[in-house]
Design a protein around this motif. Sequence first.
Motif, PDB file in Angstrom:
ATOM      1  N   GLN A   1     -48.745  -3.837 -29.975  1.00  0.00           N
ATOM      2  CA  GLN A   1     -48.826  -4.960 -29.027  1.00  0.00           C
ATOM      3  C   GLN A   1     -47.440  -5.292 -28.460  1.00  0.00           C
ATOM      4  O   GLN A   1     -47.288  -5.500 -27.259  1.00  0.00           O
ATOM      5  N   VAL A   2     -46.423  -5.302 -29.310  1.00  0.00           N
ATOM      6  CA  VAL A   2     -45.052  -5.544 -28.862  1.00  0.00           C
ATOM      7  C   VAL A   2     -44.618  -4.439 -27.905  1.00  0.00           C
ATOM      8  O   VAL A   2     -44.019  -4.696 -26.860  1.00  0.00           O
ATOM      9  N   GLU A   3     -44.930  -3.197 -28.246  1.00  0.00           N
ATOM     10  CA  GLU A   3     -44.573  -2.069 -27.378  1.00  0.00           C
ATOM     11  C   GLU A   3     -45.239  -2.176 -26.015  1.00  0.00           C
ATOM     12  O   GLU A   3     -44.609  -1.948 -24.979  1.00  0.00           O
ATOM     13  N   GLN A   4     -46.510  -2.572 -26.000  1.00  0.00           N
ATOM     14  CA  GLN A   4     -47.241  -2.710 -24.731  1.00  0.00           C
ATOM     15  C   GLN A   4     -46.653  -3.832 -23.876  1.00  0.00           C
ATOM     16  O   GLN A   4     -46.519  -3.696 -22.666  1.00  0.00           O
ATOM     17  N   GLN A   5     -46.287  -4.937 -24.508  1.00  0.00           N
ATOM     18  CA  GLN A   5     -45.737  -6.074 -23.763  1.00  0.00           C
ATOM     19  C   GLN A   5     -44.345  -5.799 -23.210  1.00  0.00           C
ATOM     20  O   GLN A   5     -43.972  -6.322 -22.168  1.00  0.00           O
ATOM     21  N   THR A   6     -43.572  -4.965 -23.915  1.00  0.00           N
ATOM     22  CA  THR A   6     -42.179  -4.764 -23.522  1.00  0.00           C
ATOM     23  C   THR A   6     -41.894  -3.406 -22.900  1.00  0.00           C
ATOM     24  O   THR A   6     -40.858  -3.236 -22.248  1.00  0.00           O
ATOM     25  N   GLY A   7     -42.749  -2.432 -23.143  1.00  0.00           N
ATOM     26  CA  GLY A   7     -42.479  -1.079 -22.674  1.00  0.00           C
ATOM     27  C   GLY A   7     -41.414  -0.381 -23.501  1.00  0.00           C
ATOM     28  O   GLY A   7     -40.867   0.643 -23.095  1.00  0.00           O
ATOM     29  N   VAL A   8     -41.121  -0.915 -24.682  1.00  0.00           N
ATOM     30  CA  VAL A   8     -40.095  -0.348 -25.564  1.00  0.00           C
ATOM     31  C   VAL A   8     -40.781   0.253 -26.792  1.00  0.00           C
ATOM     32  O   VAL A   8     -41.625  -0.394 -27.413  1.00  0.00           O
ATOM     33  N   LYS A   9     -40.419   1.487 -27.137  1.00  0.00           N
ATOM     34  CA  LYS A   9     -40.939   2.134 -28.339  1.00  0.00           C
ATOM     35  C   LYS A   9     -40.190   1.569 -29.549  1.00  0.00           C
ATOM     36  O   LYS A   9     -38.979   1.726 -29.675  1.00  0.00           O
ATOM     37  N   ILE A  10     -40.893   0.867 -30.417  1.00  0.00           N
ATOM     38  CA  ILE A  10     -40.295   0.236 -31.586  1.00  0.00           C
ATOM     39  C   ILE A  10     -40.042   1.304 -32.655  1.00  0.00           C
ATOM     40  O   ILE A  10     -40.960   2.005 -33.061  1.00  0.00           O
ATOM     41  N   THR A  11     -38.796   1.398 -33.098  1.00  0.00           N
ATOM     42  CA  THR A  11     -38.437   2.361 -34.139  1.00  0.00           C
ATOM     43  C   THR A  11     -38.020   1.675 -35.436  1.00  0.00           C
ATOM     44  O   THR A  11     -37.970   2.311 -36.485  1.00  0.00           O
ATOM     45  N   ASP A  12     -37.703   0.385 -35.363  1.00  0.00           N
ATOM     46  CA  ASP A  12     -37.264  -0.362 -36.534  1.00  0.00           C
ATOM     47  C   ASP A  12     -37.353  -1.842 -36.204  1.00  0.00           C
ATOM     48  O   ASP A  12     -37.408  -2.212 -35.021  1.00  0.00           O
ATOM     49  N   TYR A  13     -37.369  -2.692 -37.211  1.00  0.00           N
ATOM     50  CA  TYR A  13     -37.390  -4.126 -36.966  1.00  0.00           C
ATOM     51  C   TYR A  13     -36.858  -4.884 -38.165  1.00  0.00           C
ATOM     52  O   TYR A  13     -36.823  -4.381 -39.281  1.00  0.00           O
ATOM     53  N   SER A  14     -36.412  -6.091 -37.879  1.00  0.00           N
ATOM     54  CA  SER A  14     -35.931  -7.014 -38.890  1.00  0.00           C
ATOM     55  C   SER A  14     -36.387  -8.404 -38.468  1.00  0.00           C
ATOM     56  O   SER A  14     -36.228  -8.769 -37.307  1.00  0.00           O
ATOM     57  N   ILE A  15     -36.965  -9.144 -39.382  1.00  0.00           N
ATOM     58  CA  ILE A  15     -37.479 -10.480 -39.079  1.00  0.00           C
ATOM     59  C   ILE A  15     -36.653 -11.506 -39.839  1.00  0.00           C
ATOM     60  O   ILE A  15     -36.318 -11.304 -41.008  1.00  0.00           O
ATOM     61  N   ASN A  16     -36.329 -12.613 -39.175  1.00  0.00           N
ATOM     62  CA  ASN A  16     -35.645 -13.725 -39.828  1.00  0.00           C
ATOM     63  C   ASN A  16     -36.613 -14.882 -39.962  1.00  0.00           C
ATOM     64  O   ASN A  16     -37.131 -15.380 -38.967  1.00  0.00           O
ATOM     65  N   PHE A  17     -36.857 -15.295 -41.194  1.00  0.00           N
ATOM     66  CA  PHE A  17     -37.679 -16.452 -41.486  1.00  0.00           C
ATOM     67  C   PHE A  17     -36.745 -17.595 -41.866  1.00  0.00           C
ATOM     68  O   PHE A  17     -35.683 -17.362 -42.448  1.00  0.00           O
ATOM     69  N   TYR A  18     -37.124 -18.822 -41.566  1.00  0.00           N
ATOM     70  CA  TYR A  18     -36.334 -19.995 -41.898  1.00  0.00           C
ATOM     71  C   TYR A  18     -37.228 -21.010 -42.590  1.00  0.00           C
ATOM     72  O   TYR A  18     -38.370 -21.209 -42.189  1.00  0.00           O
ATOM     73  N   GLY A  19     -36.717 -21.630 -43.642  1.00  0.00           N
ATOM     74  CA  GLY A  19     -37.499 -22.634 -44.338  1.00  0.00           C
ATOM     75  C   GLY A  19     -36.689 -23.318 -45.415  1.00  0.00           C
ATOM     76  O   GLY A  19     -35.478 -23.106 -45.549  1.00  0.00           O
ATOM     77  N   TYR A  20     -37.389 -24.164 -46.150  1.00  0.00           N
ATOM     78  CA  TYR A  20     -36.767 -24.968 -47.194  1.00  0.00           C
ATOM     79  C   TYR A  20     -37.267 -24.523 -48.556  1.00  0.00           C
ATOM     80  O   TYR A  20     -38.462 -24.398 -48.776  1.00  0.00           O
ATOM     81  N   ARG A  21     -36.340 -24.299 -49.473  1.00  0.00           N
ATOM     82  CA  ARG A  21     -36.693 -23.962 -50.855  1.00  0.00           C
ATOM     83  C   ARG A  21     -37.229 -25.217 -51.541  1.00  0.00           C
ATOM     84  O   ARG A  21     -38.180 -25.188 -52.292  1.00  0.00           O
ATOM     85  N   ASN A  22     -36.582 -26.346 -51.253  1.00  0.00           N
ATOM     86  CA  ASN A  22     -36.946 -27.626 -51.837  1.00  0.00           C
ATOM     87  C   ASN A  22     -37.971 -28.282 -50.902  1.00  0.00           C
ATOM     88  O   ASN A  22     -37.628 -28.635 -49.780  1.00  0.00           O
ATOM     89  N   SER A  23     -39.203 -28.466 -51.336  1.00  0.00           N
ATOM     90  CA  SER A  23     -40.267 -28.974 -50.458  1.00  0.00           C
ATOM     91  C   SER A  23     -39.969 -30.382 -49.941  1.00  0.00           C
ATOM     92  O   SER A  23     -40.456 -30.767 -48.884  1.00  0.00           O
ATOM     93  N   GLN A  24     -39.182 -31.180 -50.651  1.00  0.00           N
ATOM     94  CA  GLN A  24     -38.858 -32.526 -50.171  1.00  0.00           C
ATOM     95  C   GLN A  24     -37.899 -32.497 -48.973  1.00  0.00           C
ATOM     96  O   GLN A  24     -37.813 -33.451 -48.226  1.00  0.00           O
ATOM     97  N   ALA A  25     -37.182 -31.391 -48.784  1.00  0.00           N
ATOM     98  CA  ALA A  25     -36.202 -31.308 -47.705  1.00  0.00           C
ATOM     99  C   ALA A  25     -36.872 -31.166 -46.343  1.00  0.00           C
ATOM    100  O   ALA A  25     -36.257 -31.428 -45.327  1.00  0.00           O
ATOM    101  N   SER A  26     -38.116 -30.734 -46.314  1.00  0.00           N
ATOM    102  CA  SER A  26     -38.809 -30.549 -45.044  1.00  0.00           C
ATOM    103  C   SER A  26     -39.303 -31.878 -44.576  1.00  0.00           C
ATOM    104  O   SER A  26     -39.409 -32.281 -43.546  1.00  0.00           O
TER     105      SER A  26
END
Length: 148
Positions: free
Chosen positions: A123-148
């Motif tokens: 789906q990403v390849e179709q939307q961008t026209g780029v052949k995906i060969t690798d990827y890295s995802i960055n997730f963000y969140g709180y370890r301590n549930s009270q901090a959110s």
Amino acid sequence: MPKQAVTTKPIRSLEDALEQCQLLGMRVSRQRRFILELLWQANEHLSAREIYDRLNQQGKDIGHTSVYQNLEALSSQGIIECIERCDGRLYGNISDSHSHVNCVDTNQILDVHIELPEEFIRQVEQQTGVKITDYSINFYGYRNSQAS
């Protein structure tokens, strides 16, 4: 953004890292071994200063310049990971493709290996026209549930 590593197999252990140094013709000096051992023992992302401080606390005789030069050599050869952040560089022991969970409250970066479904990648390849060969995802969140 993943960098093109020279390695052909993932570096998943201290032994793999030392072997890759030798394959690349890099001298495994005492200081270089100290740094690699520390990164594998710590199993977290550390700044050059933290690496220097921890090694000296362990009684390892190593200078600032040696730490910086060895980190640059190891990261430029794809043996260790270097993450550029606004507050400086952090170094980690995993050099193959992986993603990160960024803990906002603790300022830690955790490594995770995630495999996206093939349909999502197509789906990403179709939307961008780029052949995906690798990827890295960055997730963000709180370890301590009270901090959110």
